[in-house]
Motif scaffolding. Structure first.
Motif, PDB file in Angstrom:
ATOM      1  N   ARG A 250       4.050  -8.069   2.468  1.00 10.18           N
ATOM      2  CA  ARG A 250       3.026  -7.487   1.610  1.00 10.18           C
ATOM      3  C   ARG A 250       2.142  -8.601   1.076  1.00 10.18           C
ATOM      4  NH1 ARG A 250       2.706  -3.377  -2.023  1.00 10.18           N
ATOM      5  NH2 ARG A 250       4.083  -4.334  -3.530  1.00 10.18           N
TER       6      ARG A 250
ATOM      7  N   LYS B 205      -4.955   6.138   1.702  1.00 12.76           N
ATOM      8  CA  LYS B 205      -4.722   5.102   0.689  1.00 12.76           C
ATOM      9  C   LYS B 205      -5.061   5.644  -0.700  1.00 12.76           C
ATOM     10  CE  LYS B 205      -4.491   0.754  -0.901  1.00 12.76           C
ATOM     11  NZ  LYS B 205      -3.187   0.146  -1.108  1.00 12.76           N
ATOM     12  N   LYS B 206      -6.195   6.360  -0.794  1.00 11.69           N
ATOM     13  CA  LYS B 206      -6.611   6.911  -2.084  1.00 11.69           C
ATOM     14  C   LYS B 206      -5.628   7.968  -2.566  1.00 11.69           C
ATOM     15  CE  LYS B 206     -11.427   6.574  -1.314  1.00 11.69           C
ATOM     16  NZ  LYS B 206     -12.500   7.421  -0.808  1.00 11.69           N
TER      17      LYS B 206
ATOM     18  N   SER C 176      -1.672  -5.358  -8.005  1.00 14.81           N
ATOM     19  CA  SER C 176      -0.870  -5.272  -6.779  1.00 14.81           C
ATOM     20  C   SER C 176       0.589  -5.631  -7.004  1.00 14.81           C
ATOM     21  CB  SER C 176      -1.449  -6.202  -5.707  1.00 14.81           C
ATOM     22  OG  SER C 176      -2.762  -5.835  -5.399  1.00 14.81           O
TER      23      SER C 176
ATOM     24  N   TYR D 204      -2.362   8.720  -1.393  1.00 12.79           N
ATOM     25  CA  TYR D 204      -0.923   8.440  -1.444  1.00 12.79           C
ATOM     26  C   TYR D 204      -0.601   6.982  -1.738  1.00 12.79           C
ATOM     27  CZ  TYR D 204      -1.004  12.867   1.076  1.00 12.79           C
ATOM     28  OH  TYR D 204      -1.242  14.148   1.449  1.00 12.79           O
ATOM     29  N   GLY D 205      -1.609   6.104  -1.648  1.00 11.39           N
ATOM     30  CA  GLY D 205      -1.361   4.685  -1.879  1.00 11.39           C
ATOM     31  C   GLY D 205      -0.686   3.978  -0.715  1.00 11.39           C
ATOM     32  N   HIS D 206      -0.648   4.622   0.465  1.00 12.66           N
ATOM     33  CA  HIS D 206      -0.035   3.980   1.634  1.00 12.66           C
ATOM     34  C   HIS D 206      -1.062   3.118   2.362  1.00 12.66           C
ATOM     35  CE1 HIS D 206       2.916   7.600   1.870  1.00 12.66           C
ATOM     36  NE2 HIS D 206       3.193   6.788   0.882  1.00 12.66           N
ATOM     37  N   ASP D 207      -0.625   1.947   2.804  1.00 11.83           N
ATOM     38  CA  ASP D 207      -1.494   1.091   3.604  1.00 11.83           C
ATOM     39  C   ASP D 207      -1.279   1.397   5.082  1.00 11.83           C
ATOM     40  OD1 ASP D 207      -3.017  -0.550   1.887  1.00 11.83           O
ATOM     41  OD2 ASP D 207      -1.145  -1.466   1.244  1.00 11.83           O
ATOM     42  N   LEU D 208      -2.341   1.804   5.751  1.00  7.60           N
ATOM     43  CA  LEU D 208      -2.248   2.126   7.175  1.00  7.60           C
ATOM     44  C   LEU D 208      -3.294   1.347   7.948  1.00  7.60           C
ATOM     45  CD1 LEU D 208      -1.866   5.970   6.782  1.00  7.60           C
ATOM     46  CD2 LEU D 208      -0.084   4.388   7.433  1.00  7.60           C
TER      47      LEU D 208
ATOM     48  N   ALA E 262      -7.728   6.293   7.106  1.00  9.32           N
ATOM     49  CA  ALA E 262      -6.795   5.393   6.419  1.00  9.32           C
ATOM     50  C   ALA E 262      -7.191   5.228   4.955  1.00  9.32           C
ATOM     51  CB  ALA E 262      -6.758   4.038   7.123  1.00  9.32           C
ATOM     52  N   ASP E 263      -8.508   5.145   4.709  1.00  6.30           N
ATOM     53  CA  ASP E 263      -9.007   5.028   3.336  1.00  6.30           C
ATOM     54  C   ASP E 263      -8.610   6.238   2.500  1.00  6.30           C
ATOM     55  OD1 ASP E 263     -10.163   2.606   3.604  1.00  6.30           O
ATOM     56  OD2 ASP E 263     -12.221   3.320   3.761  1.00  6.30           O
TER      57      ASP E 263
END
Ligand SMILES: [Zn+2]
Ligand SMILES: [Zn+2]
Length: 112
Positions: A58, A31-32, A104, A34-38, A27-28
């Motif tokens: 959010r 995130k790095k 953010s 694509y910037g998606h929060d999973l 997930a990290d």
């Protein structure tokens, strides 16, 4: 590793991880890149770990209000102002938009 049994909402096969720590690491990386929060979760069907898009309100993980709740994120200043207007009418509290110091988006604060 791609799962051969479990599919996501779009019908794609999910990435599978052997452990929670591997899923968190995965997930990290996403995130790095694509910037998606999973959020990792353990699958009941296959017993491995998959990642789920975080779709709740959010919230900023880096900013908390005076009660230590995580602050809601607004994408634009207008969105923050509209929400502040609504809260002012509903709860008679005046809130002021300010830009998240961590990039953010926008938050609301009781202090102007
Ligand atoms: Zn599964
Ligand atoms: Zn913030």
């Amino acid at each position: 590793m791609k799962s051969t049994t479990c599919k996501g909402q779009k019908g794609q096969f999910l990435e599978e991880y052997l452990s929670q720590s591997a899923a968190i690491h995965g997930a990290d990386e996403i995130k790095k890149q694509y910037g998606h929060d999973l959020a990792p979760y353990q699958c009941r069907a296959c017993g491995y770990w998959h990642l789920n898009p975080v779709q709740t309100r959010r919230q900023c993980f880096l900013c908390t209000d005076s009660s230590l709740f995580q602050k809601d994120i607004y994408a634009t200043r207008d969105e923050a102002i509209n929400t502040a207007d609504r809260i002012r009418k509903e709860k008679k509290i005046q809130l002021f938009p300010y830009k998240c110091p961590h990039g953010s988006g926008w938050h609301l604060s009781k202090k102007g």
